[in-house]
Motif scaffolding. Structure first.
Motif, mmCIF file in Angstrom:
data_model
loop_
_atom_site.group_PDB
_atom_site.id
_atom_site.type_symbol
_atom_site.label_atom_id
_atom_site.label_comp_id
_atom_site.label_asym_id
_atom_site.label_seq_id
_atom_site.Cartn_x
_atom_site.Cartn_y
_atom_site.Cartn_z
ATOM 1 N N ILE A 240 68.828 2.218 16.234
ATOM 2 C CA ILE A 240 69.761 2.672 17.268
ATOM 3 C C ILE A 240 70.810 1.597 17.536
ATOM 4 C CG2 ILE A 240 68.475 1.837 19.289
ATOM 5 C CD1 ILE A 240 70.360 5.201 18.969
ATOM 6 N N VAL A 241 70.486 0.349 17.198
ATOM 7 C CA VAL A 241 71.461 -0.734 17.400
ATOM 8 C C VAL A 241 72.696 -0.556 16.519
ATOM 9 C CG1 VAL A 241 69.749 -2.429 18.151
ATOM 10 C CG2 VAL A 241 70.313 -2.252 15.724
ATOM 11 N N ASP A 242 72.583 0.281 15.480
ATOM 12 C CA ASP A 242 73.750 0.551 14.638
ATOM 13 C C ASP A 242 74.836 1.284 15.416
ATOM 14 O OD1 ASP A 242 72.242 -0.578 12.660
ATOM 15 O OD2 ASP A 242 71.905 1.272 11.520
ATOM 16 N N ASP A 243 74.458 1.837 16.573
ATOM 17 C CA ASP A 243 75.428 2.564 17.403
ATOM 18 C C ASP A 243 75.810 1.742 18.640
ATOM 19 O OD1 ASP A 243 76.981 4.920 17.678
ATOM 20 O OD2 ASP A 243 75.635 5.656 19.253
ATOM 21 N N ILE A 244 75.564 0.438 18.559
ATOM 22 C CA ILE A 244 75.898 -0.476 19.655
ATOM 23 C C ILE A 244 76.784 -1.584 19.107
ATOM 24 C CG2 ILE A 244 75.005 -2.075 21.395
ATOM 25 C CD1 ILE A 244 72.391 -0.469 21.352
ATOM 26 N N ASP A 245 77.928 -1.796 19.722
ATOM 27 C CA ASP A 245 78.860 -2.827 19.272
ATOM 28 C C ASP A 245 78.862 -3.977 20.271
ATOM 29 O OD1 ASP A 245 81.143 -3.768 17.533
ATOM 30 O OD2 ASP A 245 82.149 -3.674 19.482
ATOM 31 N N VAL A 246 78.584 -5.172 19.777
ATOM 32 C CA VAL A 246 78.622 -6.375 20.606
ATOM 33 C C VAL A 246 79.831 -7.200 20.165
ATOM 34 C CG1 VAL A 246 77.405 -8.443 21.365
ATOM 35 C CG2 VAL A 246 76.111 -6.364 20.819
ATOM 36 N N ALA A 247 80.798 -7.327 21.047
ATOM 37 C CA ALA A 247 82.031 -8.046 20.722
ATOM 38 C C ALA A 247 81.798 -9.555 20.763
ATOM 39 C CB ALA A 247 83.128 -7.660 21.713
ATOM 40 N N ASP A 248 82.764 -10.291 20.232
ATOM 41 C CA ASP A 248 82.654 -11.747 20.196
ATOM 42 C C ASP A 248 82.526 -12.350 21.591
ATOM 43 O OD1 ASP A 248 82.846 -11.682 17.458
ATOM 44 O OD2 ASP A 248 85.000 -12.076 17.406
ATOM 45 N N ASP A 249 83.087 -11.677 22.589
ATOM 46 C CA ASP A 249 83.012 -12.195 23.953
ATOM 47 C C ASP A 249 81.735 -11.778 24.677
ATOM 48 O OD1 ASP A 249 83.406 -9.519 24.445
ATOM 49 O OD2 ASP A 249 85.272 -9.777 25.593
ATOM 50 N N GLY A 250 80.854 -11.082 23.947
ATOM 51 C CA GLY A 250 79.583 -10.681 24.530
ATOM 52 C C GLY A 250 79.589 -9.312 25.175
ATOM 53 N N SER A 251 80.748 -8.686 25.283
ATOM 54 C CA SER A 251 80.815 -7.355 25.871
ATOM 55 C C SER A 251 80.168 -6.340 24.929
ATOM 56 C CB SER A 251 82.265 -6.959 26.160
ATOM 57 O OG SER A 251 83.029 -6.951 24.961
ATOM 58 N N VAL A 252 79.559 -5.324 25.512
ATOM 59 C CA VAL A 252 78.785 -4.350 24.732
ATOM 60 C C VAL A 252 79.338 -2.948 24.927
ATOM 61 C CG1 VAL A 252 76.504 -3.336 24.385
ATOM 62 C CG2 VAL A 252 76.713 -5.766 24.920
ATOM 63 N N THR A 253 79.486 -2.218 23.827
ATOM 64 C CA THR A 253 79.931 -0.831 23.879
ATOM 65 C C THR A 253 78.903 0.044 23.180
ATOM 66 O OG1 THR A 253 82.250 -1.523 23.784
ATOM 67 C CG2 THR A 253 81.776 0.784 23.314
ATOM 68 N N LEU A 254 78.409 1.052 23.880
ATOM 69 C CA LEU A 254 77.439 1.969 23.309
ATOM 70 C C LEU A 254 78.139 3.201 22.752
ATOM 71 C CD1 LEU A 254 75.588 0.160 25.070
ATOM 72 C CD2 LEU A 254 74.214 2.204 25.541
ATOM 73 N N GLY A 255 77.701 3.619 21.556
ATOM 74 C CA GLY A 255 78.199 4.860 20.994
ATOM 75 C C GLY A 255 77.571 6.053 21.688
ATOM 76 N N ARG A 256 77.979 7.253 21.295
ATOM 77 C CA ARG A 256 77.502 8.470 21.948
ATOM 78 C C ARG A 256 75.980 8.626 21.834
ATOM 79 N NH1 ARG A 256 81.532 10.592 25.208
ATOM 80 N NH2 ARG A 256 83.484 10.845 24.045
ATOM 81 N N LEU A 257 75.440 8.364 20.642
ATOM 82 C CA LEU A 257 74.009 8.551 20.446
ATOM 83 C C LEU A 257 73.203 7.507 21.219
ATOM 84 C CD1 LEU A 257 71.711 10.088 19.080
ATOM 85 C CD2 LEU A 257 71.976 8.575 17.101
ATOM 86 N N ALA A 258 73.613 6.252 21.133
ATOM 87 C CA ALA A 258 72.910 5.200 21.868
ATOM 88 C C ALA A 258 72.957 5.474 23.367
ATOM 89 C CB ALA A 258 73.519 3.838 21.552
ATOM 90 N N SER A 259 74.114 5.916 23.856
ATOM 91 C CA SER A 259 74.234 6.247 25.276
ATOM 92 C C SER A 259 73.280 7.361 25.659
ATOM 93 C CB SER A 259 75.670 6.666 25.604
ATOM 94 O OG SER A 259 76.566 5.584 25.470
ATOM 95 N N TYR A 260 73.181 8.358 24.799
ATOM 96 C CA TYR A 260 72.289 9.486 25.088
ATOM 97 C C TYR A 260 70.839 9.029 25.154
ATOM 98 C CZ TYR A 260 70.190 14.131 24.859
ATOM 99 O OH TYR A 260 69.469 15.266 25.144
ATOM 100 N N VAL A 261 70.433 8.217 24.181
ATOM 101 C CA VAL A 261 69.051 7.712 24.149
ATOM 102 C C VAL A 261 68.739 6.910 25.407
ATOM 103 C CG1 VAL A 261 67.494 6.110 22.962
ATOM 104 C CG2 VAL A 261 68.858 7.747 21.646
ATOM 105 N N ARG A 262 69.677 6.068 25.825
ATOM 106 C CA ARG A 262 69.452 5.274 27.028
ATOM 107 C C ARG A 262 69.492 6.148 28.284
ATOM 108 N NH1 ARG A 262 73.058 0.115 29.020
ATOM 109 N NH2 ARG A 262 74.660 1.745 29.202
ATOM 110 N N ASP A 263 70.495 7.016 28.375
ATOM 111 C CA ASP A 263 70.640 7.853 29.558
ATOM 112 C C ASP A 263 69.428 8.758 29.768
ATOM 113 O OD1 ASP A 263 73.136 6.748 29.874
ATOM 114 O OD2 ASP A 263 74.249 8.512 29.152
ATOM 115 N N GLN A 264 68.889 9.290 28.689
ATOM 116 C CA GLN A 264 67.759 10.210 28.779
ATOM 117 C C GLN A 264 66.417 9.494 28.838
ATOM 118 O OE1 GLN A 264 67.977 13.632 29.142
ATOM 119 N NE2 GLN A 264 70.138 13.117 29.453
ATOM 120 N N ARG A 265 66.443 8.175 28.807
ATOM 121 C CA ARG A 265 65.220 7.361 28.863
ATOM 122 C C ARG A 265 64.256 7.737 27.740
ATOM 123 N NH1 ARG A 265 67.135 3.889 30.125
ATOM 124 N NH2 ARG A 265 65.346 2.733 30.963
ATOM 125 N N ILE A 266 64.792 7.971 26.561
ATOM 126 C CA ILE A 266 63.947 8.298 25.414
ATOM 127 C C ILE A 266 63.233 7.031 24.954
ATOM 128 C CG2 ILE A 266 63.939 9.086 23.009
ATOM 129 C CD1 ILE A 266 66.378 10.838 23.755
#
Length: 368
Positions: A240-266
């Motif tokens: 699932i980390v393949d759908d998570i982008d960690v920028a050089d400054d440490g900021s994190v962006t979740l893709g649609r699938l990763a967001s869904y998995v986290r939001d739904q507490r899967i």
């Protein structure tokens, strides 16, 4: 309870405290956790040839084969364990010893999975296989004084065509110790949607199931498991980390699938030691479990195959303590996550959380 942070990571628990901490295990394979001595004795009974003739040497062979980087050699290890689990008394013994070993490791609740279809070569029926495991689990719970609750997960093999049969078996046994259904085997080329009829049947029966996904294969496997098949949990799910982008400054962006998995507490059934062996993670220190935990995914810690990985829940949690400085409150967080995610009725889950897990960790914290 908050997710693990640097601020909550002190004091560092000792190995003995981790061993005594109440633990919950959701992803453990029965045929991947045999005692080497038991394999030797059972193999002698059925005339099965083994690659070593002492418990110590055999245990080393299993671990080295699993570490070899060769999938063929890794799968060969299961050829030996499954070969000695083709008769009722042998299966019952393995199941009993599994419970005894988990209880000795401080596990208070466990869901142990196996594929009944792999244990019928000597003439057992699928029903007889499940009954033999049930008898072994009952013996183990009795021998440990009821300190552990254990349930079965029945696994179908994704490269075979018996998933509906195994799903029906799970439903037939669900009030007799079977908590749910699982599907395992090579992900690449064998998508879970090949077994959609079994998953739709389970959903109609209000049943629970997990799917091995996101271990050897990436996001498409996870997406199909959740959005097509309706999985309650993800077996591994590390990719699932393949759908998570960690920028050089440490900021994190979740893709649609990763967001869904986290939001739904899967729940993610993470198995750190196994993931390193299979190449899903380069090392424990680089395992995505740290990032996913920091991002508050529903992370759980598991063993996968205790024999092949020479691991235990104590070893898995200790490795995380060593790598990330986690404290007892962090280990409790993982444990409560797992108990919340168990395929057990809500009131029974709550009773274990409030009556066993939290008091157990509170007692350990009081020692500090």
């Amino acid at each position: 309870m908050t997710a693990p942070t640097a601020a909550t990571a002190r004091p560092t628990p000792t190995h003995d405290q981790v061993r005594r901490a109440p633990k919950v295990l959701l992803h453990d394979h029965l045929d991947g956790g045999l005692r080497p001595q038991t394999i030797l004795e059972l193999a002698a009974e059925v005339g099965h040839a083994l690659p070593a003739d002492s418990a110590e040497a055999l245990g080393a062979w299993f671990a080295e084969s699993a570490d070899s980087g060769s999938l063929v050699r890794y799968l060969e290890t299961f050829d030996h364990t499954v070969a000695v689990m083709q008769h009722g008394p042998a299966i019952t013994r393995v199941a009993r010893e599994c419970v005894e070993d988990l209880a000795a490791d401080g596990v208070v609740y466990a869901e142990v999975r196996y594929a009944p279809e792999q244990h019928v070569d000597a003439g057992l029926t699928l029903d007889e296989v499940v009954a033999a495991v049930a008898e072994g689990f009952a013996q183990g719970v009795a021998a440990t004084g009821g300190r552990i609750v254990v349930r079965q997960l029945l696994t179908a093999m994704r490269h075979q065509a018996r998933s509906m049969e195994i799903a029906e078996l799970a439903i037939a046994w669900r009030d007799r110790g079977v908590a749910g259904f699982d599907i395992a085997g090579a992900e690449a080329g064998f998508p879970p949607t090949r077994h959609l009829d079994a998953f739709e049947y389970l959903q109609r029966e209000n049943a629970h199931f997990t799917i091995h996904a996101g271990e050897a294969f990436g996001l498409p496997s996870i997406w199909e498991a959740i959005q097509w098949c309706g999985a309650d949990r993800l077996g591994h799910g590390v990719r699932i980390v393949d759908d998570i982008d960690v920028a050089d400054d440490g900021s994190v962006t979740l893709g649609r699938l990763a967001s869904y998995v986290r939001d739904q507490r899967i729940p993610l059934e993470m198995c750190p030691a196994s993931n390193v062996q299979t190449g899903a993670a380069a090392s424990i220190a680089e395992h995505p479990i740290k990032l996913l935990t920091d991002l508050r995914f529903r992370v759980t810690v598991n063993t996968d195959n205790r024999l092949m990985s020479r691991t235990s829940m104590t070893a898995e949690m200790t490795s995380l303590v060593d790598a990330f400085g986690y404290g007892l409150d962090d280990l409790q967080w993982f444990t409560v996550n797992a108990m919340k995610s168990a395929f057990l009725p809500f009131d029974e889950r709550l009773a274990i959380i409030d009556g066993v897990v939290k008091p157990g960790y509170a007692a350990l914290a009081a020692e500090a």
